[in-house]
Motif scaffolding. Sequence first.
Motif, PDB file in Angstrom:
ATOM      1  N   ASN A 188      -5.484   2.693   0.993  1.00 25.46           N
ATOM      2  CA  ASN A 188      -5.593   1.252   1.974  1.00 25.46           C
ATOM      3  C   ASN A 188      -6.611   0.236   1.602  1.00 25.46           C
ATOM      4  N   SER A 238       1.071  -1.390  -0.258  1.00 25.43           N
ATOM      5  CA  SER A 238       0.481   0.067   0.256  1.00 25.43           C
ATOM      6  C   SER A 238       0.609   1.326  -0.058  1.00 25.43           C
ATOM      7  N   PRO A 239       0.649   2.252  -0.278  1.00 21.47           N
ATOM      8  CA  PRO A 239      -0.092   2.004  -1.944  1.00 21.47           C
ATOM      9  C   PRO A 239      -0.395   1.446  -2.906  1.00 21.47           C
ATOM     10  N   ARG A 287       1.207   8.731  -7.856  1.00 18.51           N
ATOM     11  CA  ARG A 287       1.439   8.829  -6.248  1.00 18.51           C
ATOM     12  C   ARG A 287       2.566  10.207  -6.643  1.00 18.51           C
ATOM     13  N   TYR A 297       2.764   8.433   9.678  1.00 18.28           N
ATOM     14  CA  TYR A 297       3.853   9.694   9.595  1.00 18.28           C
ATOM     15  C   TYR A 297       2.699  10.938   9.032  1.00 18.28           C
ATOM     16  N   ARG A 323       3.934  -1.854   3.986  1.00 16.00           N
ATOM     17  CA  ARG A 323       3.260  -0.795   4.626  1.00 16.00           C
ATOM     18  C   ARG A 323       1.473  -0.986   4.313  1.00 16.00           C
ATOM     19  N   TYR A 324       1.446  -0.303   5.413  1.00 17.86           N
ATOM     20  CA  TYR A 324      -0.462  -0.328   5.103  1.00 17.86           C
ATOM     21  C   TYR A 324      -1.118   1.338   6.091  1.00 17.86           C
ATOM     22  N   ARG A 367      -3.293  13.090   2.096  1.00 17.28           N
ATOM     23  CA  ARG A 367      -3.070  11.820   3.391  1.00 17.28           C
ATOM     24  C   ARG A 367      -4.613  11.174   3.405  1.00 17.28           C
ATOM     25  N   TYR A 380      -3.286   8.366   0.717  1.00 20.80           N
ATOM     26  CA  TYR A 380      -3.426   7.090   0.603  1.00 20.80           C
ATOM     27  C   TYR A 380      -3.594   6.755   1.460  1.00 20.80           C
ATOM     28  N   SER A 421       1.605   2.613   8.206  1.00 25.43           N
ATOM     29  CA  SER A 421       2.310   3.417   7.941  1.00 25.43           C
ATOM     30  C   SER A 421       1.680   5.401   7.843  1.00 25.43           C
ATOM     31  N   THR A 422       0.519   4.936   6.869  1.00 24.54           N
ATOM     32  CA  THR A 422      -0.532   6.339   7.189  1.00 24.54           C
ATOM     33  C   THR A 422      -0.384   7.056   8.034  1.00 24.54           C
TER      34      THR A 422
HETATM   35  N1  LIG Z   1       0.409   2.949   3.007  1.00 22.83           N
HETATM   36  C1  LIG Z   1       1.329   3.529   3.161  1.00 22.83           C
HETATM   37  C2  LIG Z   1       2.489   3.810   2.839  1.00 22.83           C
HETATM   38  C3  LIG Z   1       3.122   5.435   2.509  1.00 22.83           C
HETATM   39  N2  LIG Z   1       2.650   6.058   2.790  1.00 22.83           N
HETATM   40  C4  LIG Z   1       3.284   7.522   2.623  1.00 22.83           C
HETATM   41  C5  LIG Z   1       4.424   7.891   4.105  1.00 22.83           C
HETATM   42  C6  LIG Z   1       5.333   8.364   3.924  1.00 22.83           C
HETATM   43  O1  LIG Z   1       5.213   9.806   3.366  1.00 22.83           O
HETATM   44  C7  LIG Z   1       6.086   7.997   2.778  1.00 22.83           C
HETATM   45  C8  LIG Z   1       6.806   6.477   2.637  1.00 22.83           C
HETATM   46  O2  LIG Z   1       6.667   5.236   1.325  1.00 22.83           O
HETATM   47  P1  LIG Z   1       8.003   5.071   0.573  1.00 22.83           P
HETATM   48  O3  LIG Z   1       9.330   6.391   0.599  1.00 22.83           O
HETATM   49  O4  LIG Z   1       8.585   4.124   1.722  1.00 22.83           O
HETATM   50  O5  LIG Z   1       7.670   3.667  -0.338  1.00 22.83           O
HETATM   51  O6  LIG Z   1       4.519   7.554   2.136  1.00 22.83           O
HETATM   52  C9  LIG Z   1       0.909   6.251   3.464  1.00 22.83           C
HETATM   53  O7  LIG Z   1       1.041   7.250   4.087  1.00 22.83           O
HETATM   54  N3  LIG Z   1       1.205   4.687   3.794  1.00 22.83           N
END
Ligand SMILES: Nc1ccn([C@H]2C[C@H](O)[C@@H](COP(=O)(O)O)O2)c(=O)n1
Length: 432
Positions: free
Chosen positions: A295, A267-268, A276, A323, A315-316, A288, A291, A319-320
């Motif tokens: 999910n 995810s995404p 993205r 962050y 990630r799911y 946000r 993202y 992470s969303t």
């Molecule tokens: N499910 C997710 C996956 C990623 N994010 C956001 C959080 C970070 O800003 C960035 C990290 O992803 P990566 O650079 O490791 O691909 O993406 C999220 O909010 N939700």
Amino acid sequence: MSIRLNCLSNMARRLNCNFSQWSSRVFAAEFDSRCDPVYFALSAQTPAADEKQSLLFQKLFSQGKAYSIHAITDDRIQRARSYSDLQDKLVSALPKSCNLLQLIAFHPNVNNSLVKGFFIQDALNNAETENMLKDLVKSEEFHLCTYVSSEDGTLWQQCVWSQRGKECTDVTKHYITVAAKPEYHPSLLNIINTVVFYSFEDAYRVLQECKECIPESKEVLELADQCLKNSTKGRFPVIVIEGLDATGKTTLTQSLQEILRGALLRSPPGCLSQWRARFDAEPPLIRRAFYALGNYISACDIARESAKSPVIVDRYWHSTAAYAIATEVGGALESLPSSHSEVYRWPRDLLTPDLVVLLTVRPEERARRLRARGVEKTREEAELEANNLFRQKVEEAYRRIQDPACVVIDASPSKEEVLSEVLLLIQKHCNL
Ligand SMILES: Nc1ccn([C@H]2C[C@H](O)[C@@H](COP(=O)(O)O)O2)c(=O)n1
Ligand SMILES: Nc1ncnc2c1ncn2[C@@H]1O[C@H](COP(=O)(O)OP(=O)(O)OP(=O)(O)O)[C@@H](O)[C@H]1O
């Protein structure tokens, strides 16, 4: 020493609230993202000339002139985008003598009362600064105030330009006084449904409101429309691997996929990859929500695949949320919402995994891995230094998310050791 401020009635009218509501707001100027902001308020009464007041005066207005500027519109998408545009314009156009600070105005303990803006200190009292700011107000929905010393050289007052260049005619004066530090960091007032979304509908609505200004939203919404809102998990376990960058998620998820003969999802999801970067360039409200919808779209794939085999997810939701919370909450680690805060709850309509593993890595080991990945040493060290606090906040937010909470493992040992530890966890939690 007291500080004086003229009225904000035009701005208050624009915000559909009366002046008494606006004047009861507290303002927070952030000098350093690692420290508490400086809090001040408006008052009709002369403040006590004590040490706290004198310190406030020195911090905010010790020399030259100061300004505050806010984007004002009732449309949340436009307000968020105007704020980002304003930041870009101020950073590029303000004379070098100026100091640009974040300034937020809020009603203590009132959710969604926060208005974001900037506080500008111009030590050289440069005419160019004022002209540039007035020009901004002429063309856009911004509200501008100036802070200047009064005739006796000790008081400061505020003049107000309303939006679109109309000068304020109401000259009621208000003092600036020290305000108490609120119990919670003010950024917490606007987290729910502004940077963290707890239902499909709430995230979906944001992108719907963006359709005109961000045409790509329509395509994301079409994909979201296709996914079942309440995806039900199949009979096989769903294991989510979370962690900061370079903690070994890709390495581990690939090994788990092979060993468990499972499906590897992220995810995404891949179907959103093309948009993205587009949404990453948008303000937090929009980024946000993108993202969050990601999910839900991943949840559909998880539901489908978990009927056939174990599913590993890179990630799911953790992470969303982690962050988003860590980015939004300014100040030190202690500013994060407390462990039992509702911001750490799981969205009621999002498929729940069986196990969430959080990989953590010691900072030295992470630096070594980044170097091995080819990141230039000096850049990497600078990044580590600048982001150390942010990384701590993200990791702490990860740890506080509940139902399901993550199981934290130290991923600093070798790949083989990390893999066997996670396999043991999976056996224990998922009957595999
Ligand atoms: N499910 C997710 C996956 C990623 N994010 C956001 C959080 C970070 O800003 C960035 C990290 O992803 P990566 O650079 O490791 O691909 O993406 C999220 O909010 N939700
Ligand atoms: N346990 C480990 N011991 C040593 N090196 C490792 C370990 N796990 C992963 N690595 C190495 O660390 C680097 C980062 O790993 P990986 O790409 O799996 O992390 P990631 O969490 O997916 O990163 P990102 O989120 O930035 O994509 C890679 O070079 C990988 O080979």
